[in-house]
Design an enzyme around this catalytic site. Structure first.
Site, PDB file in Angstrom:
ATOM      1  N   GLN A  78      20.927  15.457 -52.301  1.00  0.00           N
ATOM      2  CA  GLN A  78      19.566  15.603 -51.790  1.00  0.00           C
ATOM      3  C   GLN A  78      19.374  17.004 -51.218  1.00  0.00           C
ATOM      4  OE1 GLN A  78      18.158  12.455 -49.258  1.00  0.00           O
ATOM      5  NE2 GLN A  78      16.165  13.412 -49.054  1.00  0.00           N
ATOM      6  N   PHE A  79      18.973  17.940 -52.080  1.00  0.00           N
ATOM      7  CA  PHE A  79      18.801  19.330 -51.667  1.00  0.00           C
ATOM      8  C   PHE A  79      17.720  19.483 -50.607  1.00  0.00           C
ATOM      9  CE2 PHE A  79      15.457  19.130 -54.783  1.00  0.00           C
ATOM     10  CZ  PHE A  79      14.495  20.027 -54.333  1.00  0.00           C
ATOM     11  N   THR A  80      16.796  18.528 -50.502  1.00  0.00           N
ATOM     12  CA  THR A  80      15.713  18.644 -49.526  1.00  0.00           C
ATOM     13  C   THR A  80      16.219  18.600 -48.085  1.00  0.00           C
ATOM     14  OG1 THR A  80      15.242  16.271 -49.610  1.00  0.00           O
ATOM     15  CG2 THR A  80      13.978  17.709 -51.110  1.00  0.00           C
TER      16      THR A  80
END
Length: 158
Positions: A78-80
């Site tokens: 989850q790069f966010t």
């Protein structure tokens, strides 16, 4: 590297309506890889997650690790988690690793967790996923490898 870790009674992840990973009791781990991360951060994070005592013992104290309770890990990229919202109204993801590096380190964390003897299910890197989490407790912990992070990062990663 930043992680949001939740103790769960069940977790699952689906892509296009089809389940691609699921666990019963254990940890759902949302993992964000930062631009400056290396294998050292991956090693530290995997070791920390494997040994973190977030499950209750017979006295009701959080004294047991995921391995101690025979649990599994559902690892989801989850790069966010690396979003910066300091300026403006739209998050900036400039601090997140490029996809090639992010995928490599995400996969490396999974390998290292398996080397710790844990069962690891995963989502699909770079795909749009639907995540189901039955948080138990609730218990949610944030881990961050950055020095000085409020979440308790290691400072210098061994």
């Amino acid at each position: 590297m930043r992680v949001v870790l939740q103790r769960v009674s069940r977790g699952g992840v689906a892509v296009d309506g089809r389940t691609v990973g699921e666990i019963e009791r254990g940890l759902v781990v949302l993992l964000g890889v930062a631009e400056g991360d290396t294998d050292a951060e991956a090693r530290w994070m995997a070791s920390k997650m494997a040994a973190l005592r977030v499950f209750e013992d017979d006295d009701g104290k959080m004294n047991l690790s995921v391995a101690d309770v025979g649990g599994a890990i559902l690892l989801i990229s989850q790069f966010t988690l690396l979003a910066s919202c300091r300026k403006g109204r739209r998050p900036s993801f400039i601090g997140a690793a490029r996809p090639e590096k992010g995928r490599r380190l995400y996969e490396r964390v999974g390998e290292l967790l398996r080397e710790e003897g844990l069962t690891v299910a995963t989502g699909r890197f770079g795909e749009r996923m639907t995540v189901s989490i039955e948080n138990e407790g609730p218990v949610t912990i944030i881990l961050d490898t950055d020095e000085g992070a409020a979440a308790g990062g290691p400072g210098e990663v061994p």
